[in-house]
Write a protein that holds these residues in place. Structure first.
Motif, short mmCIF file in Angstrom:
data_model
loop_
_atom_site.label_atom_id
_atom_site.label_comp_id
_atom_site.label_asym_id
_atom_site.label_seq_id
_atom_site.Cartn_x
_atom_site.Cartn_y
_atom_site.Cartn_z
N LYS A 1 0.43 -0.79 0.36
CA LYS A 1 0.32 -0.13 0.56
C LYS A 1 1.13 1.19 -0.26
CE LYS A 1 -4.10 -1.34 1.93
NZ LYS A 1 -5.16 -1.87 3.34
N VAL A 2 2.00 1.34 1.19
CA VAL A 2 2.70 2.73 1.14
C VAL A 2 3.65 2.90 -0.71
CG1 VAL A 2 4.81 3.31 2.07
CG2 VAL A 2 2.93 1.81 3.48
N ARG A 3 3.84 1.53 -0.92
CA ARG A 3 4.80 2.02 -2.82
C ARG A 3 3.63 2.30 -3.67
NH1 ARG A 3 5.96 0.22 -7.74
NH2 ARG A 3 3.62 -0.13 -7.76
N ASN A 4 2.10 1.91 -3.61
CA ASN A 4 1.47 2.69 -4.23
C ASN A 4 1.51 3.41 -4.01
OD1 ASN A 4 0.89 -0.33 -5.17
ND2 ASN A 4 -0.10 -0.48 -4.75
N ALA A 5 1.34 4.30 -2.94
CA ALA A 5 0.88 5.45 -2.45
C ALA A 5 2.00 6.26 -3.05
CB ALA A 5 0.85 5.47 -0.95
N LEU A 6 2.65 5.66 -3.11
CA LEU A 6 4.24 6.55 -3.36
C LEU A 6 3.79 7.05 -5.28
CD1 LEU A 6 7.00 5.39 -1.36
CD2 LEU A 6 6.30 7.76 -1.68
N ALA A 7 4.31 5.88 -5.76
CA ALA A 7 4.17 5.49 -6.79
C ALA A 7 2.74 6.25 -7.95
CB ALA A 7 3.92 4.08 -7.89
N THR A 8 1.52 6.40 -7.04
CA THR A 8 0.43 7.61 -7.68
C THR A 8 1.20 8.96 -7.01
OG1 THR A 8 -0.67 7.04 -5.37
CG2 THR A 8 -0.62 5.70 -7.58
N MET A 9 1.78 8.80 -6.30
CA MET A 9 2.06 10.26 -5.00
C MET A 9 1.91 11.27 -5.53
SD MET A 9 4.44 11.86 -2.26
CE MET A 9 2.97 10.57 -1.03
N SER A 10 0.65 12.93 -6.00
CA SER A 10 0.97 13.97 -6.60
C SER A 10 0.72 15.42 -5.51
CB SER A 10 0.14 14.01 -7.63
OG SER A 10 -0.15 16.01 -8.30
N VAL A 11 1.89 15.41 -4.02
CA VAL A 11 2.05 17.03 -3.53
C VAL A 11 3.15 17.51 -4.04
CG1 VAL A 11 1.04 15.27 -2.02
CG2 VAL A 11 3.36 15.24 -2.34
N ASN A 12 2.18 19.35 -3.50
CA ASN A 12 3.97 20.15 -3.56
C ASN A 12 4.15 19.65 -1.91
OD1 ASN A 12 3.47 20.73 -5.93
ND2 ASN A 12 1.50 21.50 -5.42
N THR A 13 5.94 20.33 -1.24
CA THR A 13 6.65 20.18 -0.28
C THR A 13 6.92 21.43 -0.95
OG1 THR A 13 8.32 18.46 -0.61
CG2 THR A 13 6.06 17.92 -0.34
N PHE A 14 7.79 21.47 0.62
CA PHE A 14 8.78 22.63 1.12
C PHE A 14 9.34 22.52 -0.66
CE2 PHE A 14 13.14 21.65 2.86
CZ PHE A 14 12.18 20.69 3.13
N TRP A 15 10.20 21.48 -0.83
CA TRP A 15 11.09 20.88 -1.60
C TRP A 15 10.80 20.61 -3.18
CZ3 TRP A 15 16.07 19.66 -1.60
CH2 TRP A 15 16.43 18.09 -2.55
N GLY A 16 9.46 21.18 -3.62
CA GLY A 16 8.28 21.60 -4.87
C GLY A 16 7.82 20.22 -5.03
N PRO A 17 7.31 20.41 -6.03
CA PRO A 17 6.19 19.28 -6.47
C PRO A 17 6.86 17.96 -6.28
CG PRO A 17 6.37 20.75 -7.98
CD PRO A 17 7.39 21.37 -7.15
N ILE A 18 6.04 16.71 -6.11
CA ILE A 18 6.57 15.70 -6.27
C ILE A 18 5.61 15.07 -6.66
CG2 ILE A 18 7.00 13.80 -4.52
CD1 ILE A 18 8.41 16.33 -3.36
N GLN A 19 6.20 13.81 -7.69
CA GLN A 19 5.92 13.37 -8.57
C GLN A 19 6.99 11.69 -9.16
OE1 GLN A 19 3.49 15.11 -11.99
NE2 GLN A 19 2.02 13.50 -10.86
N PHE A 20 6.68 10.32 -8.96
CA PHE A 20 7.19 9.50 -9.56
C PHE A 20 7.04 9.25 -10.88
CE2 PHE A 20 8.08 9.70 -4.80
CZ PHE A 20 9.28 10.11 -4.30
#
Lengths: 292, 398
Positions: free
Chosen positions: B338-357
């Motif tokens: 579940k965590v792996r899938n959450a990472l794979a489909t992630m689309s959020v904005n953090t202070f590091w910038g937009p995060i998508q893999f």
């Protein structure tokens, strides 16, 4: 022009290498100990120079006596209270012990000085003489001269003083030296401390041109081993010859073959010289005889 | 005496009771990192980044996973800057400590090796400090990386240089023969072609080298406009000293890794001036999130806690563990898949910038801003929207 410049570079580098290998060769020649902690003493010398320069703004070249004194003392203690305990055991035991001492000294420095890279950059860094297009940086020239001068001093010490002669006698024949009243334990301690002091001086010199960190020493232990073997174990002129040969081989190899093979060239040279002349360029047979 | 003993026992019991009442569930993360040895500096910086996140998130009550609050705990092992040790320690974390979520070490080499272990055991691996493209070319499914890869590190620097007048023509490259610097140097012939420059010297040196006078002599004879010296900090310090010794007056001197590191200026003083390099992150970044605020705020709070100014190692590590934390909350369960899938489909904005893999686990669309050492500080000069000042071109002569 490029070739001429690289000949100058090679000579300057060779002088420094001679300084690096001096103490290592001495200990190997006299005590038959391959001192893997040699690089650690160089590192400590470099740190002494750095801290004195950092806190008191004293010129790095002037700090050399201080780092020599410090590493002399350290070498004295290490030999007297640690290495002397096993020096009569097999060669391999001492070998492992010095390896342990190196790891200990590196991690101790890491604890005290942290792993941050540091460097001594005096105001005159980069200044040099321009000889018709060939650049000779003052710092490198001074380093080369001081390294060679130290070698000369050590040679003088070994040949002209009573202690020096006792050290030489011990390296030639331990039993015979004992028979004529040389205290082997004391001579070993003296030799090791002297070697550490010379390593400390080399460290001070290196501090001016490289980045200082607790782990900088390993490379120089290897270089020292290479040069000591090339030049002839325990032979002081041999160290100069070995240093110059390695310095020249590296610069020329870099220019005409590839910079990537620089280290490789040095070791190929070693193999060749050991096949042609097993005692090294200037070594005499008895220096390298295994005494156990 | 007896009374005292009784009171003591009561106190201990009371303490234990309170402990159980307030005991919180814990999500355990594992990390094998270099705390001694050659990579101590970078290893500790990475660890401090993780620790900073841990402290902040635990202060906020921890992670909300499936409606329950979890405190974050990290188990560290010291790999002694040895890749073989680090792979063994990862196995230990997975097999003995039963940890499912692993935080990466510093560096492409260790990341490459350790992620092979986590992949074998199907555990989630967050790699905040792996920049070699090779790391992402193995079809791994459980590994996610936060950095732009080395193949684009120098792209914008060549572009920026090509915009200057007089336009640079001749390029010389000297690079350290390791995974990271090879990755940096590989695309340079293409960058030269794209920007109409001639690559006249392109050589590598061995990882342990400490003298470059021979190589620099050959380079000087070619009189390059751009001198690219690729190595980590240690050799770059020596390199700059020798470039100055040889009086090589290139219009720009570039390094791919060490320029943003404060130790460069500390070691070289004035000689570090005008060096140019890319960075993964800069304090003028305008992205923000709820945990860290923006980059300025991160710098301020980090400095308060650790007593030193953070740089990209710290920040990247914090961002990496933060993303893993977000994925854990999103997954709503401490289950690897579940965590792996959450990472794979992630689309959020953090202070590091937009995060998508992307499908390889590499972060999408990251760029490398360019900075130059000016008045003893790493100063952003490109891209223009975050830049603090303009590039000094050409670099004044030694």
């Amino acid at each position: 022009m490029v070739v001429l410049q690289n000949i100058v570079n090679g000579l300057l580098l060779g002088g420094l290498y001679a300084g690096v290998a001096l103490g290592f060769s001495l200990v190997w020649g006299v005590m038959n100990v391959i001192n893997l902690a040699h690089g650690a003493f160089i590192m400590i010398g470099a740190y002494v120079t750095f801290w004195i320069y950092y806190f008191f703004k004293i010129d790095p070249f002037i700090t050399i006596p201080f780092s020599m004194a410090f590493t002399f003392l350290l070498g004295y203690l290490v030999q007297k209270y640690i290495i002397n305990l096993v020096v009569r055991a097999q060669v391999f035991m001492v070998f492992i012990l010095t390896f342990g001492i190196e790891i200990f000294l590196m991690n101790l420095s890491n604890l005290i000085c942290t792993a941050d890279f540091r460097s001594v950059t005096p105001s005159y860094s980069g200044a040099g003489i321009n000889l018709g297009g060939i650049l000779v940086p003052y710092i490198r020239l001074a380093i080369c001269f001081i390294a060679l001068f130290l070698t000369y001093l050590l040679n003088l010490f070994l040949n002209k003083t009573k202690t020096g002669n006792a050290i030489k006698a011990t390296s030639l024949d331990k039993e015979a030296a004992q028979l004529v009243g040389v205290h082997i334990g004391k001579i070993y301690t003296m030799t090791f401390a002297l070697s550490a002091a010379v390593a400390g001086a080399a460290g001070s010199l290196i501090a001016i041109i490289v980045a200082i960190s607790p782990y900088m020493g390993g490379v120089y232990t290897f270089k020292a081993a290479l040069i000591a073997c090339l030049g002839g174990l325990g032979s002081i002129p041999g160290v100069i010859a070995g240093g110059l040969v390695v310095g020249m081989a590296e610069t020329m190899g870099s220019q005409f073959i590839s910079p990537g093979y620089k280290e490789f060239i040095g070791f190929v040279l070693l193999v060749f010289i050991l096949i042609m002349r097993p005692e090294g360029i200037m070594g005499k047979k008895f220096f390298a005889v295994i005494k156990h | 005496m007896k009374k005292l003993f009784l009171i003591l026992i009561m106190a201990v019991l009371a303490f234990l009771l309170v402990g159980t009442v307030f005991a919180q569930d814990v999500v355990r993360l594992g990390c094998s990192i270099s705390l001694t040895g050659k990579l101590t500096y970078e290893g500790k910086a990475t660890r401090d980044g993780y620790e900073f996140y841990k402290t902040l998130i635990n202060k906020k009550g921890g992670l909300n996973i499936g409606g329950k609050k979890y405190r974050v705990d990290i188990k560290y092992y010291d790999d002694e800057s040895n890749v073989q040790t680090s792979t063994k320690l990862i196995e230990k974390l997975i097999a003995e400590d039963k940890i499912d979520f692993i935080l990466g070490p510093y560096g492409s080499g260790p990341s490459f090796a350790t992620s092979a272990i986590t992949e074998k055991y199907k555990r989630v691996m967050m790699l905040p400090m792996a920049a070699s493209p090779e790391v992402y070319e193995r079809g791994f499914k459980y590994m996610f990386g936060m950095l732009a890869t080395t193949d684009i590190y120098l792209r914008d620097i060549f572009y920026l240089a090509a915009q200057q007048t007089p336009k640079p023509k001749i390029v010389a490259v000297l690079w350290k023969n390791d995974l990271a610097n090879k990755g940096l140097s590989d695309p340079i012939p293409q960058f030269c072609k794209d920007n109409g420059m001639d690559l006249v010297y392109n050589e590598k040196f061995a990882a342990g080298a400490s003298d470059f006078s021979a190589e620099l002599t050959v380079i000087k004879a070619k009189n390059p406009d751009l001198l690219v010296f690729l190595s980590q900090l240690e050799q770059f310090i020596m390199g700059v000293k020798q470039i100055k010794d040889m009086k090589i007056n290139a219009k720009m001197i570039v390094n791919g890794i060490a320029v943003p590191q404060p130790d460069l200026v500390k070691s070289l003083g004035k000689d570090a001036e005008y060096m140019v390099g890319p960075t993964h992150w800069y304090r003028t970044y305008r992205f923000r999130d709820d945990l860290f605020g923006d980059s300025e705020n991160y710098v301020k709070e980090f400095k308060q806690m650790f007593g030193y100014e953070p740089e990209y190692h710290n920040v990247g590590a914090s961002a990496g563990i933060q993303v893993l934390g977000i994925a854990l909350e999103k997954a709503g369960a401490l289950e690897v898949e579940k965590v792996r899938n959450a990472l794979a489909t992630m689309s959020v904005n953090t202070f590091w910038g937009p995060i998508q893999f992307d499908e390889k686990g590499k972060i999408k669309g990251r760029k490398m801003p360019v900075g130059q050492i000016l008045k003893g500080k790493f100063t952003l000069v490109y891209p223009s929207e975050s830049a603090e000042t303009k590039l000094v071109w050409p670099k004044p002569a030694w």
